[in-house]
Design a protein around this motif. Sequence first.
Motif, mmCIF file in Angstrom:
data_model
loop_
_atom_site.group_PDB
_atom_site.id
_atom_site.type_symbol
_atom_site.label_atom_id
_atom_site.label_comp_id
_atom_site.label_asym_id
_atom_site.label_seq_id
_atom_site.Cartn_x
_atom_site.Cartn_y
_atom_site.Cartn_z
ATOM 1 N N LEU A 138 -28.955 -11.849 -3.528
ATOM 2 C CA LEU A 138 -29.880 -11.316 -2.377
ATOM 3 C C LEU A 138 -29.166 -11.373 -0.938
ATOM 4 O O LEU A 138 -29.901 -10.998 0.112
ATOM 5 N N ARG A 139 -27.751 -11.391 -1.168
ATOM 6 C CA ARG A 139 -26.894 -11.265 -0.053
ATOM 7 C C ARG A 139 -27.175 -12.466 1.236
ATOM 8 O O ARG A 139 -26.536 -11.970 2.421
ATOM 9 N N LYS A 140 -27.624 -13.312 1.048
ATOM 10 C CA LYS A 140 -28.092 -14.362 1.869
ATOM 11 C C LYS A 140 -26.804 -14.803 2.536
ATOM 12 O O LYS A 140 -26.427 -15.077 3.557
ATOM 13 N N PRO A 141 -25.811 -15.313 1.597
ATOM 14 C CA PRO A 141 -24.381 -15.783 2.170
ATOM 15 C C PRO A 141 -23.814 -14.784 3.241
ATOM 16 O O PRO A 141 -23.129 -15.343 4.086
ATOM 17 N N GLN A 142 -23.910 -13.672 2.716
ATOM 18 C CA GLN A 142 -23.268 -12.559 3.523
ATOM 19 C C GLN A 142 -23.960 -12.352 5.154
ATOM 20 O O GLN A 142 -23.309 -12.326 5.935
ATOM 21 N N LEU A 143 -25.224 -12.553 4.846
ATOM 22 C CA LEU A 143 -26.012 -12.473 6.069
ATOM 23 C C LEU A 143 -25.848 -13.759 6.875
ATOM 24 O O LEU A 143 -25.714 -13.555 8.191
ATOM 25 N N ALA A 144 -25.594 -15.001 6.375
ATOM 26 C CA ALA A 144 -25.240 -16.055 7.327
ATOM 27 C C ALA A 144 -24.026 -16.085 7.688
ATOM 28 O O ALA A 144 -23.802 -16.337 8.952
ATOM 29 N N GLU A 145 -22.937 -15.498 7.134
ATOM 30 C CA GLU A 145 -21.613 -15.025 7.442
ATOM 31 C C GLU A 145 -21.580 -14.014 8.788
ATOM 32 O O GLU A 145 -21.042 -14.525 9.835
#
Length: 390
Positions: free
Chosen positions: A155-162
């Motif tokens: 769901l690309r949550k780590p990428q969004l947090a970065e």
Amino acid sequence: MATKKQIILPIAVLVAGVGLAVAFSAMKQPPEEKPAQDTRPLVSVSAVHLDAITLDVKSYGVVKAKDHTPLVAQVSGQVVFVSEQFVQGGFVKQGDILARIDPNDYEAALIEAQAGMAQASSDLEIERAQAHVAQAEWDRIKDDSNQMIPSQLYLRKPQLAEKLARYRAAQASEKRAKRNLERTYIKASYDAIISERAISLGSVVNPGSQFGALSSTLVAEIRLPVADKELQYLIDSGIGANVTLSADYAGKPTTWQAKIVRSEGVIDQKSRMSYLVAQVNTPYASEQPLRFGSYINATISGRELDNAIIVPHHLVKNGKIVVMNDDLTLSFKPLNIIREQNGMVIASQGLNDGEQLITSALDFPTEGMQVKLNDSDKPAAATQLALKEE
């Protein structure tokens, strides 16, 4: 035998002497009778006048600004502008620009921070779009998938947090760059007088370098020393009391009004005095400004006494004063002494309005002594009263 002539001649001389003595005695006048002398001492008197008296307390001090602020550089660079008002003794308003540090490097840093901010904002928006696509894709295939819960990475949550963290870091960099650029301006924090200037056009400064100092013209303060025993004459130990300040301005006596705002609450170890602080608003606003650094005398308004009298200190002996009664006799009246100051005594009880104070010096006054009044003498002022010491 003596002759007849020798006998008669001495008898004749003796008779003649007796006759002359009788004649002279008859011519002598009897002594005049002298009238009885009045030995009463001659005195002058002054009528007692009772009035309301304020127990003022005298003090002194030096006028200072309530707020005194050093001007210190927060960024480094060369001074490229100095205001004409930025001179010692110059008056400035709140927000006035006093000097400017070369802003070129800080403007470039702001542009760079803004570019980083734009890049981080773009990356964040792209990542949010990709996360939205990933969520939509999962909603489409979740019924055919063996997994009940999608992975965070899918769901690309780590990428969004970065991307969000990079965006916030870019925000901080932009804010810091704007702040540093703003710090190239040296501004007045409040209405003030320039008390010191330490730089000139072209000077190179670093963080912590001194530009000068400001003294606020909004409020002036005066520390007034008061002896501990004098506090009893003030209401609430002087807090809120009105103060009259006096000093010379341009060679002429001038007064200003102030108010006690606080007590420092301790006794000075050197002078053994308590200190009250008086304030004056806008000391430079009047035609006769109360200048910082002026030495002033202060009169602090104290408690009020009704029906009180002020008499010279030497008139009072053992707490008593001499008055003349209606029958021209002396009496000693006890006084309720409130205060002794500058050779004068302030009393609140012991005398009645209209009583006659003896103003003449008497050698040994005693209770009930008879006196006589010199009608030609005018009543003396209170400061002229005198009673001779025994």
